[in-house]
Design a protein around this motif. Structure first.
Motif, PDB file in Angstrom:
ATOM      1  N   TYR A 101       0.838  -1.202   0.000  1.00  0.00           N
ATOM      2  CA  TYR A 101       0.000   0.000   0.000  1.00  0.00           C
ATOM      3  C   TYR A 101       0.877   1.258   0.000  1.00  0.00           C
ATOM      4  CZ  TYR A 101      -3.048   3.734   1.496  1.00  0.00           C
ATOM      5  OH  TYR A 101      -3.707   4.938   1.562  1.00  0.00           O
ATOM      6  N   TYR A 102       1.898   1.260   0.872  1.00  0.00           N
ATOM      7  CA  TYR A 102       2.759   2.442   0.976  1.00  0.00           C
ATOM      8  C   TYR A 102       3.518   2.679  -0.323  1.00  0.00           C
ATOM      9  CZ  TYR A 102       6.269   5.712   2.605  1.00  0.00           C
ATOM     10  OH  TYR A 102       7.084   6.823   2.728  1.00  0.00           O
ATOM     11  N   ARG A 103       4.024   1.610  -0.936  1.00  0.00           N
ATOM     12  CA  ARG A 103       4.738   1.740  -2.209  1.00  0.00           C
ATOM     13  C   ARG A 103       3.852   2.415  -3.263  1.00  0.00           C
ATOM     14  NH1 ARG A 103       5.572   2.087  -6.968  1.00  0.00           N
ATOM     15  NH2 ARG A 103       6.666   0.708  -8.398  1.00  0.00           N
ATOM     16  N   GLU A 104       2.557   2.079  -3.254  1.00  0.00           N
ATOM     17  CA  GLU A 104       1.643   2.625  -4.256  1.00  0.00           C
ATOM     18  C   GLU A 104       1.297   4.089  -3.999  1.00  0.00           C
ATOM     19  OE1 GLU A 104      -1.517  -0.263  -4.144  1.00  0.00           O
ATOM     20  OE2 GLU A 104      -0.689  -1.341  -5.884  1.00  0.00           O
ATOM     21  N   THR A 105       1.572   4.591  -2.809  1.00  0.00           N
ATOM     22  CA  THR A 105       1.331   6.013  -2.529  1.00  0.00           C
ATOM     23  C   THR A 105       2.459   6.888  -3.060  1.00  0.00           C
ATOM     24  OG1 THR A 105       2.457   6.050  -0.368  1.00  0.00           O
ATOM     25  CG2 THR A 105       0.118   5.402  -0.400  1.00  0.00           C
ATOM     26  N   LEU A 106       3.576   6.275  -3.444  1.00  0.00           N
ATOM     27  CA  LEU A 106       4.759   7.022  -3.883  1.00  0.00           C
ATOM     28  C   LEU A 106       4.854   7.036  -5.399  1.00  0.00           C
ATOM     29  CD1 LEU A 106       7.351   5.496  -1.389  1.00  0.00           C
ATOM     30  CD2 LEU A 106       6.104   7.654  -1.133  1.00  0.00           C
ATOM     31  N   ASP A 107       5.198   8.188  -5.952  1.00  0.00           N
ATOM     32  CA  ASP A 107       5.441   8.303  -7.390  1.00  0.00           C
ATOM     33  C   ASP A 107       6.913   7.984  -7.625  1.00  0.00           C
ATOM     34  OD1 ASP A 107       5.326   8.841 -10.075  1.00  0.00           O
ATOM     35  OD2 ASP A 107       5.425  11.021  -9.833  1.00  0.00           O
ATOM     36  N   ILE A 108       7.211   6.697  -7.709  1.00  0.00           N
ATOM     37  CA  ILE A 108       8.599   6.245  -7.751  1.00  0.00           C
ATOM     38  C   ILE A 108       8.713   5.028  -8.653  1.00  0.00           C
ATOM     39  CG2 ILE A 108       8.365   4.693  -5.750  1.00  0.00           C
ATOM     40  CD1 ILE A 108      11.120   5.626  -4.823  1.00  0.00           C
ATOM     41  N   LYS A 109       9.832   4.907  -9.339  1.00  0.00           N
ATOM     42  CA  LYS A 109      10.120   3.703 -10.115  1.00  0.00           C
ATOM     43  C   LYS A 109      10.852   2.712  -9.216  1.00  0.00           C
ATOM     44  CE  LYS A 109       8.789   4.816 -14.372  1.00  0.00           C
ATOM     45  NZ  LYS A 109       7.745   4.048 -15.107  1.00  0.00           N
ATOM     46  N   VAL A 110      10.493   1.441  -9.339  1.00  0.00           N
ATOM     47  CA  VAL A 110      11.155   0.397  -8.552  1.00  0.00           C
ATOM     48  C   VAL A 110      11.849  -0.579  -9.491  1.00  0.00           C
ATOM     49  CG1 VAL A 110      10.822  -1.555  -6.982  1.00  0.00           C
ATOM     50  CG2 VAL A 110       9.567   0.588  -6.609  1.00  0.00           C
ATOM     51  N   VAL A 111      13.133  -0.816  -9.217  1.00  0.00           N
ATOM     52  CA  VAL A 111      13.915  -1.827  -9.930  1.00  0.00           C
ATOM     53  C   VAL A 111      14.136  -2.984  -8.961  1.00  0.00           C
ATOM     54  CG1 VAL A 111      16.086  -2.359 -11.098  1.00  0.00           C
ATOM     55  CG2 VAL A 111      15.068  -0.069 -11.327  1.00  0.00           C
ATOM     56  N   GLY A 112      13.643  -4.170  -9.308  1.00  0.00           N
ATOM     57  CA  GLY A 112      13.828  -5.350  -8.476  1.00  0.00           C
ATOM     58  C   GLY A 112      14.928  -6.238  -9.040  1.00  0.00           C
ATOM     59  N   ILE A 113      15.786  -6.740  -8.172  1.00  0.00           N
ATOM     60  CA  ILE A 113      16.925  -7.557  -8.614  1.00  0.00           C
ATOM     61  C   ILE A 113      16.925  -8.884  -7.870  1.00  0.00           C
ATOM     62  CG2 ILE A 113      19.443  -7.728  -8.745  1.00  0.00           C
ATOM     63  CD1 ILE A 113      19.519  -4.661  -8.854  1.00  0.00           C
ATOM     64  N   THR A 114      16.973  -9.990  -8.633  1.00  0.00           N
ATOM     65  CA  THR A 114      17.113 -11.300  -8.023  1.00  0.00           C
ATOM     66  C   THR A 114      18.096 -12.133  -8.848  1.00  0.00           C
ATOM     67  OG1 THR A 114      15.920 -13.154  -7.028  1.00  0.00           O
ATOM     68  CG2 THR A 114      15.178 -12.446  -9.216  1.00  0.00           C
ATOM     69  N   GLY A 115      18.374 -13.341  -8.372  1.00  0.00           N
ATOM     70  CA  GLY A 115      19.330 -14.227  -9.034  1.00  0.00           C
ATOM     71  C   GLY A 115      20.032 -15.089  -8.006  1.00  0.00           C
ATOM     72  N   SER A 116      20.637 -16.178  -8.460  1.00  0.00           N
ATOM     73  CA  SER A 116      21.328 -17.076  -7.530  1.00  0.00           C
ATOM     74  C   SER A 116      22.565 -16.430  -6.931  1.00  0.00           C
ATOM     75  CB  SER A 116      21.706 -18.378  -8.243  1.00  0.00           C
ATOM     76  OG  SER A 116      20.555 -19.098  -8.607  1.00  0.00           O
ATOM     77  N   THR A 117      23.294 -15.670  -7.729  1.00  0.00           N
ATOM     78  CA  THR A 117      24.471 -14.945  -7.255  1.00  0.00           C
ATOM     79  C   THR A 117      24.505 -13.578  -7.939  1.00  0.00           C
ATOM     80  OG1 THR A 117      25.878 -15.849  -9.009  1.00  0.00           O
ATOM     81  CG2 THR A 117      25.844 -17.046  -6.921  1.00  0.00           C
ATOM     82  N   GLY A 118      25.296 -12.680  -7.377  1.00  0.00           N
ATOM     83  CA  GLY A 118      25.513 -11.385  -8.013  1.00  0.00           C
ATOM     84  C   GLY A 118      24.456 -10.344  -7.745  1.00  0.00           C
ATOM     85  N   LYS A 119      23.473 -10.648  -6.878  1.00  0.00           N
ATOM     86  CA  LYS A 119      22.398  -9.683  -6.629  1.00  0.00           C
ATOM     87  C   LYS A 119      22.933  -8.376  -6.045  1.00  0.00           C
ATOM     88  CE  LYS A 119      20.079 -12.508  -3.966  1.00  0.00           C
ATOM     89  NZ  LYS A 119      20.806 -13.758  -4.208  1.00  0.00           N
ATOM     90  N   THR A 120      23.802  -8.494  -5.043  1.00  0.00           N
ATOM     91  CA  THR A 120      24.258  -7.293  -4.350  1.00  0.00           C
ATOM     92  C   THR A 120      25.172  -6.457  -5.236  1.00  0.00           C
ATOM     93  OG1 THR A 120      24.037  -8.385  -2.212  1.00  0.00           O
ATOM     94  CG2 THR A 120      25.430  -6.437  -2.300  1.00  0.00           C
ATOM     95  N   SER A 121      26.083  -7.098  -5.961  1.00  0.00           N
ATOM     96  CA  SER A 121      26.949  -6.341  -6.874  1.00  0.00           C
ATOM     97  C   SER A 121      26.123  -5.655  -7.953  1.00  0.00           C
ATOM     98  CB  SER A 121      27.978  -7.273  -7.524  1.00  0.00           C
ATOM     99  OG  SER A 121      28.844  -7.808  -6.556  1.00  0.00           O
ATOM    100  N   THR A 122      25.123  -6.363  -8.475  1.00  0.00           N
ATOM    101  CA  THR A 122      24.257  -5.773  -9.504  1.00  0.00           C
ATOM    102  C   THR A 122      23.446  -4.622  -8.922  1.00  0.00           C
ATOM    103  OG1 THR A 122      24.148  -7.905 -10.640  1.00  0.00           O
ATOM    104  CG2 THR A 122      22.475  -6.277 -11.221  1.00  0.00           C
ATOM    105  N   LYS A 123      22.998  -4.780  -7.689  1.00  0.00           N
ATOM    106  CA  LYS A 123      22.302  -3.685  -7.006  1.00  0.00           C
ATOM    107  C   LYS A 123      23.202  -2.458  -6.902  1.00  0.00           C
ATOM    108  CE  LYS A 123      22.713  -3.443  -2.688  1.00  0.00           C
ATOM    109  NZ  LYS A 123      22.735  -3.809  -1.255  1.00  0.00           N
TER     110      LYS A 123
END
Length: 458
Positions: A101-123
């Motif tokens: 709900y809170y995310r939808e109140t914000l005018d913001i773009k969200v980039v989601g990152i997942t994967g077996s490895t490398g998530k934090t470096s990619t972030k």
């Protein structure tokens, strides 16, 4: 966090008011009474070894003005008049509902990152790229699960343009829940390996679980994937945009001419439907960071960045500590990669060790967790790759150490130790000026203790 009213919260989490206090507006969510501030929302989470419902009175005494519970473990007479209490079926579901709900109140773009490895470096790379043009928030530390990610969402406010959120998992359904809360506009998947195969059974199931990041996608969303990964290369066209990066075949972004240096990588990038080659430099070591960097570049392009802005961002990347962190002490070069361990990240770390200038190359490796029936073979292959990378001494600690040793070769210089202190004592008599030491294991093994001792080495 921006203001949320009691009524908004009640509706968002489908809560039942069992006491209405005098406060109507709230600006922070806490799940830990030790960090509570006056006026906070206290959300009582159940864990394996604790029950947050036990601490409601303590939270109220420390200043919480709204308590969200799924079990009443207090006397109504204990609740102050200015404190509201909301009862829900499950507080772990409630924190996701409130975050969404809170995310939808914000005018913001969200980039989601997942994967077996490398998530934090990619972030880190993605946040650096986007930060050259926008105000960017990125996940702190390991706040990437069904409790941590909502807390990151509550840390956002309207001053941010973009949030780069890391999404971790150990079982099916977890990425679905994170995507539900974060509603990413753009998703990046780094790779699909064998991390958590003990829980998920097959790599096909791991791919399916990672693809849950797109469960709420429509034609306006973008998925960016690393098609050098054999599993991700099988992803078919969907009803949303897919951008493919890699070093092989015809892709939207293809890297060539990769040069690995001790503390950086350089490469040329060809974009789909152009003949131009653009050179990029990433101030992070390791060939694997070319692929991570390409995900960030593709994301930057989707969000309107120029080549110059992307290049500037890559040069200003701030890496998370204990993730292939190269430390120069008086005597040694130490590669601190103590945060996690999987076969792919082990191979990447050994590549970095190989490209470091120094005398002897030493690898101190701990157990890779949650590999199930793949554990024996995976540790053997990492030991084998350590030998190929020119490691002079392999030190193994923990379960599957003998498998590392067998892969490294029986007659080569490899040692198995029961604990970290034994290994440190041995090293004190082996290492010398100018050596390079890689220290890597799963987080639970706390190998930063070894790193700290090596830094002190005289």
């Amino acid at each position: 966090m921006e203001k949320l009213t009691l009524k908004e919260i009640e509706v968002a989490i489908k809560g039942k008011i069992i006491q209405k206090g005098t406060e109507e507006e709230f600006y922070n969510v806490s799940i830990d009474t030790r960090n509570l501030k006056d006026g906070d929302i206290y959300l009582a989470i159940r864990g394996e070894n604790f029950n947050g419902n036990d601490y409601v009175v303590e939270a109220m005494n420390k200043g919480a003005k709204l308590c969200i519970v799924d079990e009443v473990k207090f006397e109504c007479s204990d609740i102050k008049e200015d404190v509201s209490v909301l009862l829900v079926k499950n507080t772990r579901k409630a924190i996701l509902d409130l975050a969404r709900y809170y995310r939808e109140t914000l005018d913001i773009k969200v980039v989601g990152i997942t994967g077996s490895t490398g998530k934090t470096s990619t972030k880190d790379l993605t946040a650096a790229v986007l930060g050259s043009k926008y105000k960017v928030f990125k996940t702190k530390g390991n706040f990437n699960n069904e409790i941590g990610l909502p807390l990151m969402i509550f840390s956002l406010d309207r001053s941010y343009d973009i949030a780069v959120l890391e999404m971790g998992m150990s079982n099916e359904g977890e990425i679905h829940n994170l995507a539900y809360a974060a509603k990413p506009d753009i998703a990046l998947i780094t790779n699909v390996g064998i991390s958590h195969i003990e829980n998920l059974g097959t790599r096909e199931n791991i791919l399916k679980a990672k693809m849950e990041i797109t469960d709420f996608f429509n034609e306006n969303n973008v998925l960016i994937i690393n098609c050098d990964n054999d599993m991700l290369s099988t992803v078919k066209e969907k009803d949303y945009k897919i951008v493919k990066i890699g070093t092989e075949n015809e892709l939207n972004y293809k890297a060539r001419g990769i040069i690995s240096n001790e503390d950086s990588v350089k490469f040329q990038l060809k974009e789909d439907n152009t003949c131009d080659l653009v050179q990029y430099v990433i101030n992070m070591p390791g060939k694997h960071n070319v692929l991570n960097g390409m995900l960030a570049i593709a994301c930057g392009k989707e969000l309107g960045l120029s080549v110059e802005e992307i290049q500037r961002g890559l040069l200003n990347v701030e890496a998370t500590s204990m993730r292939l962190e190269v430390i120069k002490s008086e005597k040694l070069t130490i590669i601190n990669d103590c945060y996690n361990a999987s076969p792919d990240s082990m191979f990447a770390a050994l590549d970095v060790l190989k490209n470091c200038n120094g005398n002897k190359k030493i690898a101190i490796l701990g157990t890779m967790k949650e590999l199930g029936n793949e554990a024996k073979n995976a540790h053997f292959k990492v030991g084998e790759y350590a030998k190929e990378c020119g490691v002079d001494l392999l030190i193994c600690i923990g379960d599957n150490s003998e498998d590392y040793k067998l892969g490294f070769a029986q007659n080569s210089d490899s040692m198995v130790f029961d604990d970290k202190d034994e290994a440190i004592k041995y090293l004190e008599n082996f290492i010398s000026l100018g050596d390079v030491v890689l220290v890597k294991a799963s987080r639970s093994m706390k190998f930063e203790h070894i790193v700290n001792k090596l830094i002190e080495y005289k």
